[in-house]
Design a protein around this motif. Structure first.
Motif, PDB file in Angstrom:
ATOM      1  N   LEU A  61      44.371  34.917  34.267  1.00 29.36           N
ATOM      2  CA  LEU A  61      44.949  36.026  35.036  1.00 29.36           C
ATOM      3  C   LEU A  61      44.167  37.078  35.261  1.00 29.36           C
ATOM      4  O   LEU A  61      44.454  38.118  36.075  1.00 29.36           O
ATOM      5  N   LEU A  62      43.106  37.417  34.495  1.00 29.76           N
ATOM      6  CA  LEU A  62      42.611  38.748  34.395  1.00 29.76           C
ATOM      7  C   LEU A  62      40.929  38.644  34.013  1.00 29.76           C
ATOM      8  O   LEU A  62      40.740  37.731  33.284  1.00 29.76           O
ATOM      9  N   ASN A  69      38.549  41.099  31.728  1.00 26.24           N
ATOM     10  CA  ASN A  69      38.541  42.378  30.938  1.00 26.24           C
ATOM     11  C   ASN A  69      37.102  42.582  30.457  1.00 26.24           C
ATOM     12  O   ASN A  69      36.304  41.820  29.827  1.00 26.24           O
ATOM     13  N   LEU A  81      39.660  46.423  33.584  1.00 26.22           N
ATOM     14  CA  LEU A  81      40.472  45.230  33.773  1.00 26.22           C
ATOM     15  C   LEU A  81      40.494  44.909  35.308  1.00 26.22           C
ATOM     16  O   LEU A  81      40.602  45.831  36.244  1.00 26.22           O
ATOM     17  N   LYS A  98      42.397  42.377  37.774  1.00 29.48           N
ATOM     18  CA  LYS A  98      43.403  41.351  37.969  1.00 29.48           C
ATOM     19  C   LYS A  98      43.409  40.578  39.137  1.00 29.48           C
ATOM     20  O   LYS A  98      42.786  40.940  40.312  1.00 29.48           O
ATOM     21  N   TYR A  99      43.998  39.366  39.106  1.00 23.31           N
ATOM     22  CA  TYR A  99      43.941  38.578  40.237  1.00 23.31           C
ATOM     23  C   TYR A  99      45.460  38.921  40.980  1.00 23.31           C
ATOM     24  O   TYR A  99      46.393  38.898  40.600  1.00 23.31           O
ATOM     25  N   GLY A 100      45.206  38.984  42.430  1.00 25.88           N
ATOM     26  CA  GLY A 100      46.531  39.120  43.435  1.00 25.88           C
ATOM     27  C   GLY A 100      46.061  38.735  44.474  1.00 25.88           C
ATOM     28  O   GLY A 100      45.191  37.939  44.963  1.00 25.88           O
ATOM     29  N   VAL A 144      41.569  50.052  36.387  1.00 21.48           N
ATOM     30  CA  VAL A 144      42.443  48.669  36.699  1.00 21.48           C
ATOM     31  C   VAL A 144      42.286  48.382  38.421  1.00 21.48           C
ATOM     32  O   VAL A 144      42.530  49.210  39.278  1.00 21.48           O
ATOM     33  N   GLN A 172      42.413  45.145  41.354  1.00 22.67           N
ATOM     34  CA  GLN A 172      43.046  43.692  41.741  1.00 22.67           C
ATOM     35  C   GLN A 172      42.118  43.246  42.781  1.00 22.67           C
ATOM     36  O   GLN A 172      41.466  43.824  43.670  1.00 22.67           O
ATOM     37  N   HIS A 201      42.069  35.800  44.667  1.00 22.01           N
ATOM     38  CA  HIS A 201      41.838  34.526  43.570  1.00 22.01           C
ATOM     39  C   HIS A 201      40.457  34.047  44.280  1.00 22.01           C
ATOM     40  O   HIS A 201      40.033  33.210  43.350  1.00 22.01           O
TER      41      HIS A 201
END
Length: 180
Positions: A54-55, A57, A88, A90-92, A102, A104, A107
């Protein structure tokens, strides 16, 4: 820019676990960016990336010195940097900056370049007022001398109450306006 490719973290084929990277941040690194904040430096960045489905780090540790120009004397001096930051990712569905630490990504992203993030973290570690170490002690002393207070001290309030007859009459008129 070939130099920027050194800071690519390839994501293709990486397993979901911790991965470690080491980067050298020297004068060539700072020349990549159009800036006048840092003259140069000699730092190392140790990056631990914990990859999960999911991410990502990133735990980033940067140590070394940067060469700055003193705001007071215009002399160059070395300023020590020792910092630890987390990033961080994230995938989106689209690439966004959700917060300062943070991000995004999609994928299907194949790599992430962290050069700009490393530079930004170093920039945040540099003080607003860049003073040569020989002026730092003087600045600390001067800072202690400047004390501002808007509240009267207890003895001062009594003295001001006793000296009301010596006040300018224009102030008395203004005081009466606030009572109405």
């Amino acid at each position: 820019m070939k130099k920027l490719k050194e800071f690519d973290v390839n994501l293709v084929g990486l397993k979901d676990k911790k991965h470690e990277y080491d980067f050298v941040l020297d004068n060539g690194f700072f020349q990549i960016f159009e800036q006048n904040l840092v003259n140069g430096g000699q730092l190392t960045a140790h990056v631990e990336m914990d990859k999960s489905p999911l991410l990502l780090n990133f735990d980033i540790t940067i140590k070394g010195v940067v060469n700055l120009t003193c705001d007071r004397s215009l002399e160059n001096f070395d300023y020590p940097v020792d910092l630890n930051q987390n990033l961080l990712i994230k995938y989106g569905d689209e690439e966004l900056e959700l917060d300062e630490n943070v991000l995004q990504i999609t994928h299907n992203a194949q790599k992430i370049n962290i050069a700009q993030h490393l530079f930004d973290y170093i920039g945040l570690a540099i003080p607003m007022k860049k003073l040569h170490p020989r002026f730092a002690a003087d600045e600390a002393e001067e800072g202690d001398l400047l004390i501002y207070s808007t509240a009267p001290e207890s003895g001062q309030a009594e003295t001001e109450a006793g000296n009301e007859e010596n006040n300018d009459p224009r102030w008395d008129i203004l005081k009466n306006l606030s009572k109405n």
